[in-house]
Design an enzyme around this catalytic site. Structure first.
Site, mmCIF file in Angstrom:
data_model
loop_
_atom_site.group_PDB
_atom_site.id
_atom_site.type_symbol
_atom_site.label_atom_id
_atom_site.label_comp_id
_atom_site.label_asym_id
_atom_site.label_seq_id
_atom_site.Cartn_x
_atom_site.Cartn_y
_atom_site.Cartn_z
ATOM 1 N N ASP A 24 41.303 -24.128 -39.633
ATOM 2 C CA ASP A 24 41.340 -23.343 -40.872
ATOM 3 C C ASP A 24 40.814 -24.153 -42.049
ATOM 4 O O ASP A 24 41.078 -25.359 -42.156
ATOM 5 C CB ASP A 24 42.776 -22.917 -41.200
ATOM 6 C CG ASP A 24 43.290 -21.826 -40.285
ATOM 7 O OD1 ASP A 24 42.619 -21.538 -39.279
ATOM 8 O OD2 ASP A 24 44.369 -21.274 -40.574
ATOM 9 N N HIS A 58 44.022 -28.136 -39.493
ATOM 10 C CA HIS A 58 43.341 -28.082 -40.789
ATOM 11 C C HIS A 58 42.503 -29.351 -40.957
ATOM 12 O O HIS A 58 43.028 -30.402 -41.342
ATOM 13 C CB HIS A 58 44.359 -27.991 -41.934
ATOM 14 C CG HIS A 58 45.229 -26.772 -41.879
ATOM 15 N ND1 HIS A 58 46.379 -26.719 -41.122
ATOM 16 C CD2 HIS A 58 45.122 -25.565 -42.501
ATOM 17 C CE1 HIS A 58 46.942 -25.535 -41.278
ATOM 18 N NE2 HIS A 58 46.203 -24.813 -42.097
#
Length: 259
Positions: A72, A216
């Site tokens: 993400d 992430h």
């Protein structure tokens, strides 16, 4: 005397009325609760809903021990390193991209697509969609989908709500926009630590067949943890696939939540 005799009948009628109101209220409560029940679909369920065999050349996750790594954020500098590591392990991944910086890294976005990875929609500015207006939700998702399509020539069919926050309203708008929602089964919580060993351990402890791992890359400890994660999972016999491959021969249905 007449009034006294009528009181039992009055009380009885009053009791019946109260019970009726309570029954209706209970029914309404049940309907409301069911309306807002957030039902998720697992990869195995999605595969069972699919028709026909898996496409030629595609991994059959009903047979193989599959796991989906998802990333993400904005496609910043670490993305190239992530792609290099995935290539070394012949691993496919799914990148849920925020839209606001896509125009700064078009070559990276095109590289993600060209190397066989999947690109999903992670909104434009990363707001909590459950706290945004209908117009804002549509703009956040639609604007990002437009940008991804403009760069890659392909419109995303998957989206990930920031922080995993969704509800019936967000699901309905996602359905309108042709986007299925993808949550996760494993999170390293790498947004809260740069401890590479801890990030690695969290992923490996939570990894399981049909798992969806949330990472992430822009946080400092994540990319340094990725080599150990890939090597360990590879050694455990996992096949790294995109989210759509994990669901095949089923296809992600717009508005539906997958985890």
């Amino acid at each position: 005397m007449g009034r006294v005799r009528r009181r039992p009948r009055f009380h009885a009628l009053l009791g019946v009325a109260v019970l009726a109101v309570l029954a209706v209220a209970a029914l309404v409560t049940v309907v409301v609760v069911r309306s807002f029940a957030m039902v998720t679909v697992g990869p195995a369920q999605a595969r069972e809903r699919g028709k026909g065999p898996v496409a030629a050349g595609q991994v059959d996750c009903a047979r193989a021990k599959c796991i989906a790594l998802t990333f993400d954020g904005s496609p910043g500098e670490p993305t190239a390193r992530v792609l290099d590591l995935l290539a070394q392990h012949h691993a496919a991944g799914t990148f849920f991209l925020e839209g606001r910086d896509l125009h700064l890294h078009p070559d990276l976005v095109r590289r993600i697509a060209a190397e066989g990875h999947e690109i999903g929609d992670h909104t434009w500015n990363h707001p909590r969609l459950t706290e945004a207006s209908d117009r804002q939700v549509r703009e956040e998702l639609g604007r990002t989908a437009d940008a991804i399509e403009e760069i890659t020539g392909r419109r995303p069919t998957l989206m990930r709500p920031p922080e995993g926050r969704t509800d019936d309203r967000v699901s309905g708008i996602s359905r309108e926009l042709g986007l299925a929602q993808v949550l996760w089964t494993v999170t390293a919580k790498d947004y809260a630590t740069e401890d590479t060993a801890l990030i690695t351990r969290r992923v490996l402890d939570g990894a399981a067949r049909d798992g969806i791992v949330l990472l992430h890359p822009l946080h400092g400890g994540t990319v340094p943890a990725l080599p150990a994660v890939l090597e360990a999972l590879d050694g455990q016999g996992y096949t790294f696939v995109t989210v759509s491959q994990l669901l095949a021969p089923g296809t992600a249905e717009p508005g539906t939540i997958y985890r």
